[in-house]
Design an enzyme around this catalytic site. Structure first.
Site, PDB file in Angstrom:
ATOM      1  NE  ARG B   7      -0.585  -0.274   4.949  1.00 32.60           N
ATOM      2  CZ  ARG B   7      -0.827   0.311   6.109  1.00 32.60           C
ATOM      3  NH1 ARG B   7      -1.698   1.294   6.197  1.00 32.60           N
ATOM      4  NH2 ARG B   7      -0.244  -0.109   7.209  1.00 32.60           N
ATOM      5  CD  GLU B  55     -16.917   3.005   1.320  1.00 27.03           C
ATOM      6  OE1 GLU B  55     -18.171   2.937   1.359  1.00 27.03           O
ATOM      7  OE2 GLU B  55     -16.236   3.232   2.328  1.00 27.03           O
ATOM      8  CG  PHE B  80     -15.013  -0.787   2.793  1.00 24.77           C
ATOM      9  CD1 PHE B  80     -15.926  -1.631   3.421  1.00 24.77           C
ATOM     10  CD2 PHE B  80     -13.928  -0.329   3.511  1.00 24.77           C
ATOM     11  CE1 PHE B  80     -15.751  -1.994   4.749  1.00 24.77           C
ATOM     12  CE2 PHE B  80     -13.754  -0.683   4.841  1.00 24.77           C
ATOM     13  CZ  PHE B  80     -14.660  -1.516   5.471  1.00 24.77           C
ATOM     14  CG  HIS B 106      -5.955  -1.977   4.733  1.00 28.72           C
ATOM     15  ND1 HIS B 106      -5.353  -0.966   4.018  1.00 28.72           N
ATOM     16  CD2 HIS B 106      -5.661  -1.742   6.031  1.00 28.72           C
ATOM     17  CE1 HIS B 106      -4.723  -0.161   4.858  1.00 28.72           C
ATOM     18  NE2 HIS B 106      -4.883  -0.601   6.080  1.00 28.72           N
ATOM     19  CG  ASP B 114      -9.155  -2.846  11.676  1.00 30.54           C
ATOM     20  OD1 ASP B 114      -9.010  -2.491  12.866  1.00 30.54           O
ATOM     21  OD2 ASP B 114      -8.982  -2.086  10.710  1.00 30.54           O
ATOM     22  NE  ARG B 164      -2.946  -2.480   9.362  1.00 31.53           N
ATOM     23  CZ  ARG B 164      -2.553  -3.046  10.504  1.00 31.53           C
ATOM     24  NH1 ARG B 164      -2.441  -4.363  10.579  1.00 31.53           N
ATOM     25  NH2 ARG B 164      -2.258  -2.329  11.560  1.00 31.53           N
TER      26      ARG B 164
END
Lengths: 280, 311
Positions: B7, B55, B80, B106, B114, B164
């Protein structure tokens, strides 16, 4: 509005409605009701307002229109054909195998279609992107998005509404075709989006409410929108679903039904009579 | 070995790209700090637009921007982008074949703490079903940057998957060349082939090196372009090694393993063993521990290879 122009637009809009009926009848499917309710505003935009060139449909500086209520493609196709983007005779191929005139508009197939639409709530976002892009490179084109009143039940519409106001897209004008009907019934019974004007106001838009079938009001509204700076404008047009064909008017059953031969003949007889009246 | 999250490479590559493409526009949905488009935002604030936590609209806006001819990247977490905005990507970007680059970060289980709501193990499957969609999953910093720059020159919808977690940089930045749709053979071997993608490529290399010491010669192929997939390199590997193990940080349903099977079952059927997330949701925990728990590590790859070979 200039009386000659108004008469001309009324004549053209009637031809556009004939094209809608022609297309849907030959397709044996499609959406006549909402096509007839937006016929006037689309006619005004393509014949009296927008900077478009049927000979150069991809002209970079052209004004753009996104038919967010994509199921009313028969109206857009009929307007584009009458405007010279492709032969009016092609309207008879609507929804046929091999035809460029798909059930919902496809930008890569139909000259004059600026965005592929059909899945409700999405076109307005694309229109925001076009408007943003125009601002970014200091271009002067305008972007118009035409939405259904049932369509604005989609959450994405309000994401887009927030976006347009946040980025002060005053080069974007949305039209909400408020014919009051959606597939399952009256919008107020199915899932009321009212008050539409207050909602858009709260989202930071300039709001104009008009009669959808009055060209004087339509012209006035779009001229007013042009003078608004720093925010997008929405024109909420109170329309009659099925407008122009007596037995289709304000009938939810004509949302997505094609006329049979008898009904087709009656509709065309009515529209031809109206045309003859206008051309007298 | 030096490490960097892809990323981060993505964010840096956007800045490199902006230097030569003044039509570049970058969109994000309130995750610029995490997706690393924030690096671009800082360098080119006038060409960055935050769409807020919306999104669906962002993907539509990207479609509209692309329709005017500009180069647009739209970024958010894989969950998303491919998940929440799937239908907008399909209908507003895929169907009109608009030149939108989706930078999805991610991805996979290595999101870590998460937990399952944010660990997208389905994005490759979702995106590769869309006609005309190119799907890219780079393995390290060098490949990620090269892929971003290469895909900017390709016209058409593209889904790019970034991670990530910091990943070992095993490619040489001076000699690496990204070729769209081409698999990369990283280790030669005749006993078996390990086909890996993304974060799992480094693990596959580690496994192959360990197996070498046990006299097992495993070929390693990096598939950075999952669609269109490099059929030739896969069929050749099947012919020459007879057995395939696929490794991906993604569900075993619909991802790289499935794509490899699609190629082989129609061309040269050989046994394929899929390593991936086994039709289950993830959960919270440190990324490295999760990868190990879910078998997405060199040890499990090596053990699986031995099992397949009956050793």
């Amino acid at each position: 509005m200039d009386a000659t122009l108004k008469k001309q637009l009324e004549i053209t809009a009637t031809k556009v409605r004939m094209g809608v009926i022609e297309g849907v009848y030959n397709a044996k499917s499609g959406h006549p009701g909402g096509s007839l309710s937006v016929a006037d505003v689309l006619t005004y935009l393509y014949f009296a307002k927008m900077n478009v060139d049927p000979k150069n449909p991809q002209m970079p500086e052209r004004d753009r229109l996104v038919l967010s209520k994509g199921h009313t493609a028969p109206a857009l196709y009929s307007v584009l054909a009458n405007r010279g983007f492709f032969p009016v005779d092609d309207l008879k191929t609507l929804r046929h195998i091999g035809s460029k005139l798909q059930g919902h508009p496809v930008m890569n197939k139909v000259p004059g279609v600026d965005m592929s639409t059909g899945s409700l709530g999405q076109g307005i976002s694309a229109a925001c992107g076009m408007a943003l892009s125009g601002k970014l490179s200091n271009e002067f084109y305008k972007v118009y998005a035409v939405l259904g009143d049932g369509e604005i039940e989609e959450g994405q519409v309000w994401e887009a509404a927030m976006f347009a106001a946040h980025y002060q897209l005053d080069n974007l004008v949305a039209v909400v075709d408020n014919n009051g009907l959606q597939i399952d019934g009256r919008i107020s019974d199915v899932m009321s989006p009212y008050p539409i004007d207050e909602k858009f106001k709260a989202f930071g838009w300039h709001v104009i409410s008009i009669d959808a079938h009055d060209f004087d009001a339509i012209e006035k509204a779009f001229n007013e929108a042009e003078k608004i700076s720093g925010k997008p404008t929405v024109i909420i047009q109170r329309s009659i679903k099925g407008k122009g064909v007596s037995f289709m008017e304000d009938q939810v059953s004509w949302h997505g039904t094609a006329p049979n031969e008898e009904q087709y003949n009656q509709a065309m007889t009515e529209l031809k009579a109206h045309l003859a009246e206008l051309e007298k | 070995m030096e490490k960097k999250a892809t990323r981060e490479s993505y964010g840096e590559a956007l800045v490199m790209l902006a230097e030569k493409r003044n039509d570049l526009v970058v969109l994000d949905a309130d995750l610029a700090a995490a997706t690393k488009t924030g690096i671009f935002k800082k360098a080119y604030p006038d060409r960055f637009f935050d769409c807020g936590i919306a999104e669906a609209n962002m993907m539509g806006v990207a479609a509209g921007v692309a329709s005017t001819g500009k180069l647009v990247f739209a970024s958010t977490f894989a969950m998303f982008a491919a998940g929440r905005a799937y239908e907008i990507i399909r209908n507003s970007i895929g169907y009109p074949h608009l030149n939108v680059k989706i930078g999805a970060t991610h991805a996979g289980i290595s999101v870590g703490e998460d937990g399952a709501t944010h660990q997208c193990n389905e994005d490759i499957a979702l995106m590769r079903t869309i006609p005309g969609m190119t799907v890219i999953n780079p393995a390290d910093d060098v490949e990620a940057k090269a892929a971003v720059l290469a895909m900017a020159d390709y016209v058409g919808p593209t889904y790019m998957r970034f991670g990530r977690l910091a990943a070992p940089i095993f490619n040489d930045k001076d000699t690496y060349k990204f070729e769209l749709g081409k698999g990369v053979q990283l280790r030669d071997g005749d006993d078996i082939t390990i086909v890996a993608t993304g974060l799992m490529v480094a693990q596959a290399l580690e496994a192959a090196d360990a197996l070498k010491g046990q006299s097992i010669n495993a070929r390693v192929i990096n598939i950075h372009t999952i669609k269109p997939i490099d059929k030739d390199i896969i069929i050749k590997a099947a012919k020459e090694t007879g057995k395939i193990v696929t490794v991906e940080e993604h569900s075993i349903i619909g991802g790289l393993g499935s794509a490899v099977c699609d190629v082989l079952c129609e061309n040269y059927p050989v046994p394929v063993t899929k390593i991936g997330v086994m039709d289950t949701f993830g959960h919270s925990g440190p990324a490295a521990a999760l990868l190990e728990e879910f078998g997405l590590c060199a040890d499990n790859i090596a053990n699986t290879v031995k099992k397949v070979l009956g050793k």
